[in-house]
Design a protein around this motif. Sequence first.
Motif, mmCIF file in Angstrom:
data_model
loop_
_atom_site.group_PDB
_atom_site.id
_atom_site.type_symbol
_atom_site.label_atom_id
_atom_site.label_comp_id
_atom_site.label_asym_id
_atom_site.label_seq_id
_atom_site.Cartn_x
_atom_site.Cartn_y
_atom_site.Cartn_z
ATOM 1 N N SER A 2 -31.730 -5.249 16.367
ATOM 2 C CA SER A 2 -32.174 -4.671 17.645
ATOM 3 C C SER A 2 -33.090 -3.484 17.392
ATOM 4 O O SER A 2 -33.163 -2.970 16.278
ATOM 5 C CB SER A 2 -30.970 -4.155 18.434
ATOM 6 O OG SER A 2 -30.011 -5.144 18.625
ATOM 7 N N ALA A 3 -33.730 -3.041 18.449
ATOM 8 C CA ALA A 3 -34.521 -1.810 18.372
ATOM 9 C C ALA A 3 -33.583 -0.599 18.469
ATOM 10 O O ALA A 3 -32.467 -0.701 18.982
ATOM 11 C CB ALA A 3 -35.524 -1.785 19.503
ATOM 12 N N ARG A 28 -36.430 1.619 10.175
ATOM 13 C CA ARG A 28 -37.695 0.933 9.836
ATOM 14 C C ARG A 28 -37.587 0.254 8.477
ATOM 15 O O ARG A 28 -38.069 -0.867 8.289
ATOM 16 C CB ARG A 28 -38.846 1.933 9.843
ATOM 17 C CG ARG A 28 -39.151 2.478 11.236
ATOM 18 C CD ARG A 28 -40.519 3.170 11.266
ATOM 19 N NE ARG A 28 -40.752 3.840 12.536
ATOM 20 C CZ ARG A 28 -40.576 5.150 12.741
ATOM 21 N NH1 ARG A 28 -40.153 5.940 11.747
ATOM 22 N NH2 ARG A 28 -40.802 5.677 13.926
ATOM 23 N N GLY A 32 -36.166 -2.817 11.256
ATOM 24 C CA GLY A 32 -35.964 -2.632 12.694
ATOM 25 C C GLY A 32 -37.117 -1.872 13.335
ATOM 26 O O GLY A 32 -37.987 -1.334 12.655
ATOM 27 N N THR A 33 -37.094 -1.837 14.673
ATOM 28 C CA THR A 33 -38.137 -1.146 15.443
ATOM 29 C C THR A 33 -37.562 0.148 16.002
ATOM 30 O O THR A 33 -36.431 0.169 16.481
ATOM 31 C CB THR A 33 -38.575 -2.025 16.638
ATOM 32 O OG1 THR A 33 -38.953 -3.294 16.117
ATOM 33 C CG2 THR A 33 -39.727 -1.409 17.397
ATOM 34 N N VAL A 34 -38.342 1.216 15.956
ATOM 35 C CA VAL A 34 -37.944 2.484 16.564
ATOM 36 C C VAL A 34 -38.847 2.756 17.756
ATOM 37 O O VAL A 34 -40.067 2.587 17.652
ATOM 38 C CB VAL A 34 -38.062 3.640 15.538
ATOM 39 C CG1 VAL A 34 -37.790 4.989 16.210
ATOM 40 C CG2 VAL A 34 -37.089 3.421 14.375
ATOM 41 N N ALA A 35 -38.273 3.121 18.884
ATOM 42 C CA ALA A 35 -39.065 3.540 20.042
ATOM 43 C C ALA A 35 -38.572 4.918 20.478
ATOM 44 O O ALA A 35 -37.472 5.344 20.104
ATOM 45 C CB ALA A 35 -38.949 2.528 21.166
ATOM 46 N N LEU A 58 -38.826 -5.204 24.809
ATOM 47 C CA LEU A 58 -38.461 -4.960 23.411
ATOM 48 C C LEU A 58 -37.199 -5.732 23.031
ATOM 49 O O LEU A 58 -36.931 -5.985 21.867
ATOM 50 C CB LEU A 58 -38.218 -3.449 23.258
ATOM 51 C CG LEU A 58 -38.119 -2.815 21.889
ATOM 52 C CD1 LEU A 58 -39.365 -3.097 21.062
ATOM 53 C CD2 LEU A 58 -37.927 -1.305 22.046
ATOM 54 N N ALA A 61 -31.319 -2.944 22.707
ATOM 55 C CA ALA A 61 -31.589 -1.699 21.984
ATOM 56 C C ALA A 61 -30.327 -0.840 21.870
ATOM 57 O O ALA A 61 -29.446 -0.865 22.730
ATOM 58 C CB ALA A 61 -32.682 -0.905 22.692
#
Length: 283
Positions: A2-3, A28, A32-35, A58, A61
């Motif tokens: 997940s983000a 990262r 994974g994705t960081v927002a 996205l 999260a």
Amino acid sequence: MSAVLCCADPLAPGRVDPHFAAQAAAVREAGGTVALIDHDALLAGDAAGAVRRVPRDLGGAWYRGWMIPTARYGELCAALAARGVPMNVPVDDYRAAHELPGWHGAFAGLTPESVWTPWRPREVPDPGTVARLVAPLGGGPAVVKDYVKSRKYEWDEACYVPDLSDVAAATRVVARMVELQGDDLAGGIVVRRFERLARAEARVWWLDGAAVLTTAHPDTPAVAVAPDLTGVAAAVARLGRRFVTTDLALRDDGAWRVVEVGDAQVSDLPSGVDPAPLLGRLP
Ligand SMILES: Nc1ncnc2c1ncn2[C@@H]1O[C@H](COP(=O)(O)OP(=O)(O)O)[C@@H](O)[C@H]1O
Ligand SMILES: [Mg+2]
């Protein structure tokens, strides 16, 4: 994976807050994705503005950042859902782990006996109310807090009650706690039976029922303690929330006690701890 939504640096809104930079890097590195979330905007009531930098759609999260009052967390969830970003911890789960009345039942027998009542910020408690509240505990020493935080640094005036049967003294401590929490009073008043606990606590991080990391408590980062988790895993399972922390302290009779439970999205990780075992493992 997940983000993960992290707090932005208030001084450089396009970057992760330095306090969470190592954790974001671990996400990262694990692919994974960081927002970014604007925590100040969220707490000011502007949830739509707070999630402006979160990419639409996205997917599921997690959040890793500063504490969020439960009502504001609910607004965050709603604002994100509107962008196609469902939080993996819905607001009811957040409340259950973050606020003592939500987790106390699951940890009965492992945590100091407690009573609580909803309370409005800045409302002045009267002796009758305090006497009724603490009656189930009988007399003896106690610790006062709100549903989330104590005033542990103002121990004698706003946290510790030497003897609950002195209702006037107990009322003074409760009133001072309420006064010092001001508008930040979370949920209500909690009074807990005092137990002789070691000062150094261990923080155990639980993901989907498994203990994935044990750290020192951020208040005593240099003291490593190795708690016995017998019984705690079952309590975490009873609570039934995906991502939580338990703070454990050794009582003078040798029993490990759960001092508090938290939503692991907002529990602080002591600086210097490798965040990879935690942040690199989020499903
Ligand atoms: N029931 C209790 N008996 C003895 N000490 C306590 C008790 N509850 C809290 N404390 C002490 O006070 C500290 C702060 O309480 P805690 O519930 O962890 O609040 P906070 O959210 O402010 O950390 C704990 O770390 C522990 O040392
Ligand atoms: Mg604590």
